[in-house]
Design a protein around this motif. Structure first.
Motif, PDB file in Angstrom:
ATOM      1  N   VAL A 151      55.985   8.923  10.171  1.00  0.00           N
ATOM      2  CA  VAL A 151      57.116   8.515  11.001  1.00  0.00           C
ATOM      3  C   VAL A 151      57.452   9.685  11.920  1.00  0.00           C
ATOM      4  CG1 VAL A 151      59.522   7.753  11.014  1.00  0.00           C
ATOM      5  CG2 VAL A 151      57.997   7.016   9.164  1.00  0.00           C
ATOM      6  N   VAL A 152      57.389   9.434  13.235  1.00  0.00           N
ATOM      7  CA  VAL A 152      57.659  10.496  14.205  1.00  0.00           C
ATOM      8  C   VAL A 152      58.656  10.040  15.254  1.00  0.00           C
ATOM      9  CG1 VAL A 152      55.403  11.607  13.950  1.00  0.00           C
ATOM     10  CG2 VAL A 152      55.731   9.881  15.717  1.00  0.00           C
ATOM     11  N   SER A 153      59.342  11.015  15.826  1.00  0.00           N
ATOM     12  CA  SER A 153      60.182  10.822  17.007  1.00  0.00           C
ATOM     13  C   SER A 153      59.683  11.777  18.073  1.00  0.00           C
ATOM     14  CB  SER A 153      61.646  11.123  16.695  1.00  0.00           C
ATOM     15  OG  SER A 153      62.164  10.192  15.781  1.00  0.00           O
ATOM     16  N   GLY A 154      59.766  11.337  19.334  1.00  0.00           N
ATOM     17  CA  GLY A 154      59.290  12.157  20.427  1.00  0.00           C
ATOM     18  C   GLY A 154      60.366  12.372  21.473  1.00  0.00           C
ATOM     19  N   TYR A 155      60.281  13.518  22.121  1.00  0.00           N
ATOM     20  CA  TYR A 155      61.285  13.920  23.102  1.00  0.00           C
ATOM     21  C   TYR A 155      60.617  14.513  24.327  1.00  0.00           C
ATOM     22  CZ  TYR A 155      64.352  13.393  19.109  1.00  0.00           C
ATOM     23  OH  TYR A 155      65.016  12.873  18.031  1.00  0.00           O
ATOM     24  N   GLY A 168      68.559  18.097  29.645  1.00  0.00           N
ATOM     25  CA  GLY A 168      68.211  18.566  28.303  1.00  0.00           C
ATOM     26  C   GLY A 168      67.134  17.706  27.681  1.00  0.00           C
ATOM     27  N   SER A 169      67.202  17.576  26.366  1.00  0.00           N
ATOM     28  CA  SER A 169      66.191  16.845  25.621  1.00  0.00           C
ATOM     29  C   SER A 169      66.558  15.363  25.531  1.00  0.00           C
ATOM     30  CB  SER A 169      66.078  17.449  24.215  1.00  0.00           C
ATOM     31  OG  SER A 169      65.040  16.857  23.515  1.00  0.00           O
ATOM     32  N   LEU A 170      65.580  14.489  25.794  1.00  0.00           N
ATOM     33  CA  LEU A 170      65.793  13.054  25.787  1.00  0.00           C
ATOM     34  C   LEU A 170      64.775  12.396  24.862  1.00  0.00           C
ATOM     35  CD1 LEU A 170      67.045  10.414  27.079  1.00  0.00           C
ATOM     36  CD2 LEU A 170      65.164  10.569  28.739  1.00  0.00           C
ATOM     37  N   LYS A 171      65.256  11.596  23.909  1.00  0.00           N
ATOM     38  CA  LYS A 171      64.336  10.869  23.039  1.00  0.00           C
ATOM     39  C   LYS A 171      63.650   9.788  23.863  1.00  0.00           C
ATOM     40  CE  LYS A 171      64.020   8.376  18.689  1.00  0.00           C
ATOM     41  NZ  LYS A 171      64.725   7.932  17.483  1.00  0.00           N
ATOM     42  N   ASN A 172      62.308   9.782  23.822  1.00  0.00           N
ATOM     43  CA  ASN A 172      61.573   8.804  24.622  1.00  0.00           C
ATOM     44  C   ASN A 172      60.404   8.153  23.875  1.00  0.00           C
ATOM     45  OD1 ASN A 172      59.827  10.992  24.584  1.00  0.00           O
ATOM     46  ND2 ASN A 172      59.276  10.819  26.737  1.00  0.00           N
ATOM     47  N   PHE A 173      60.287   8.416  22.560  1.00  0.00           N
ATOM     48  CA  PHE A 173      59.165   7.873  21.809  1.00  0.00           C
ATOM     49  C   PHE A 173      59.503   7.856  20.321  1.00  0.00           C
ATOM     50  CE2 PHE A 173      55.211   8.394  19.420  1.00  0.00           C
ATOM     51  CZ  PHE A 173      54.421   7.408  19.968  1.00  0.00           C
ATOM     52  N   GLU A 174      59.044   6.827  19.632  1.00  0.00           N
ATOM     53  CA  GLU A 174      59.110   6.814  18.164  1.00  0.00           C
ATOM     54  C   GLU A 174      57.965   5.950  17.646  1.00  0.00           C
ATOM     55  OE1 GLU A 174      62.574   3.463  17.502  1.00  0.00           O
ATOM     56  OE2 GLU A 174      63.121   5.580  17.456  1.00  0.00           O
ATOM     57  N   ALA A 175      57.465   6.308  16.455  1.00  0.00           N
ATOM     58  CA  ALA A 175      56.322   5.570  15.901  1.00  0.00           C
ATOM     59  C   ALA A 175      56.372   5.569  14.382  1.00  0.00           C
ATOM     60  CB  ALA A 175      55.013   6.186  16.369  1.00  0.00           C
ATOM     61  N   ARG A 176      55.839   4.489  13.829  1.00  0.00           N
ATOM     62  CA  ARG A 176      55.573   4.357  12.399  1.00  0.00           C
ATOM     63  C   ARG A 176      54.099   3.984  12.284  1.00  0.00           C
ATOM     64  NH1 ARG A 176      60.031   4.434   9.326  1.00  0.00           N
ATOM     65  NH2 ARG A 176      62.011   4.028  10.309  1.00  0.00           N
ATOM     66  N   ILE A 177      53.352   4.861  11.639  1.00  0.00           N
ATOM     67  CA  ILE A 177      51.901   4.699  11.546  1.00  0.00           C
ATOM     68  C   ILE A 177      51.524   4.602  10.071  1.00  0.00           C
ATOM     69  CG2 ILE A 177      49.670   5.738  12.099  1.00  0.00           C
ATOM     70  CD1 ILE A 177      51.343   7.422  14.223  1.00  0.00           C
ATOM     71  N   LEU A 178      50.788   3.568   9.718  1.00  0.00           N
ATOM     72  CA  LEU A 178      50.308   3.387   8.354  1.00  0.00           C
ATOM     73  C   LEU A 178      48.800   3.571   8.358  1.00  0.00           C
ATOM     74  CD1 LEU A 178      51.226   2.677   5.466  1.00  0.00           C
ATOM     75  CD2 LEU A 178      50.677   0.296   6.002  1.00  0.00           C
TER      76      LEU A 178
END
Length: 144
Positions: free
Chosen positions: A76-80, A86-96
């Motif tokens: 599980v990741v979040s990307g910025y 400043g910092s902006l959240k622009n990505f998230e993923a759940r990888i199995l």
């Protein structure tokens, strides 16, 4: 032969189909088994006009999910990204992933023109990446 776990290893993933015009995501992750954390970058792209290109510095965690018959790895990741505010959240993923880290499925979302785009049930496979083939190159890419 040593049974020691590496301090960090490199994991390059391709998420989605490699077809012309398809939205695809690559992830380059440094995986730290001792803390079960990942850190690196993701790039969502699509070869259309205008082209889609969403790059993110990603961080997250992973855990093993096991049943009586199999084990999988959930990342599980979040990307910025950085902008003038400043910092902006622009990505998230759940990888199995399968327990060999080679293949699996993913759900991910990315920010495009202020709206979240969701990609579900995407194929994932580990790849060789000639641009990022060691942890030093990953560190350089993640800092740019």
């Amino acid at each position: 032969m040593s049974n020691s776990v590496p301090n960090v290893f490199l994991l390059n993933l391709l998420i989605g189909e490699s077809m012309p015009g398809a939205i695809t995501c690559t992830m380059n992750l440094g995986v730290t088994p001792k803390t079960r954390t990942v850190q690196g970058r993701s790039v969502v792209f699509q070869a259309v006009n205008p082209p889609l290109h969403v790059e993110s510095a990603v961080t997250g965690k992973y855990n093993y999910l096991c049943t009586n018959t199999s084990c999988h790895i959930m990342i599980v990741v979040s990307g910025y990204t950085e902008n003038e505010r400043g910092s902006l959240k622009n990505f998230e993923a759940r990888i199995l992933l399968e327990d060999n880290w080679e293949s699996g499925t993913a759900n991910y979302s990315f920010l495009r023109d202020g709206e979240w785009v969701k990609m579900s049930n995407q194929k994932v496979r580990a790849i060789e990446n000639s641009e990022i083939n060691d942890l030093g190159k990953l560190a350089e890419a993640a800092n740019n």
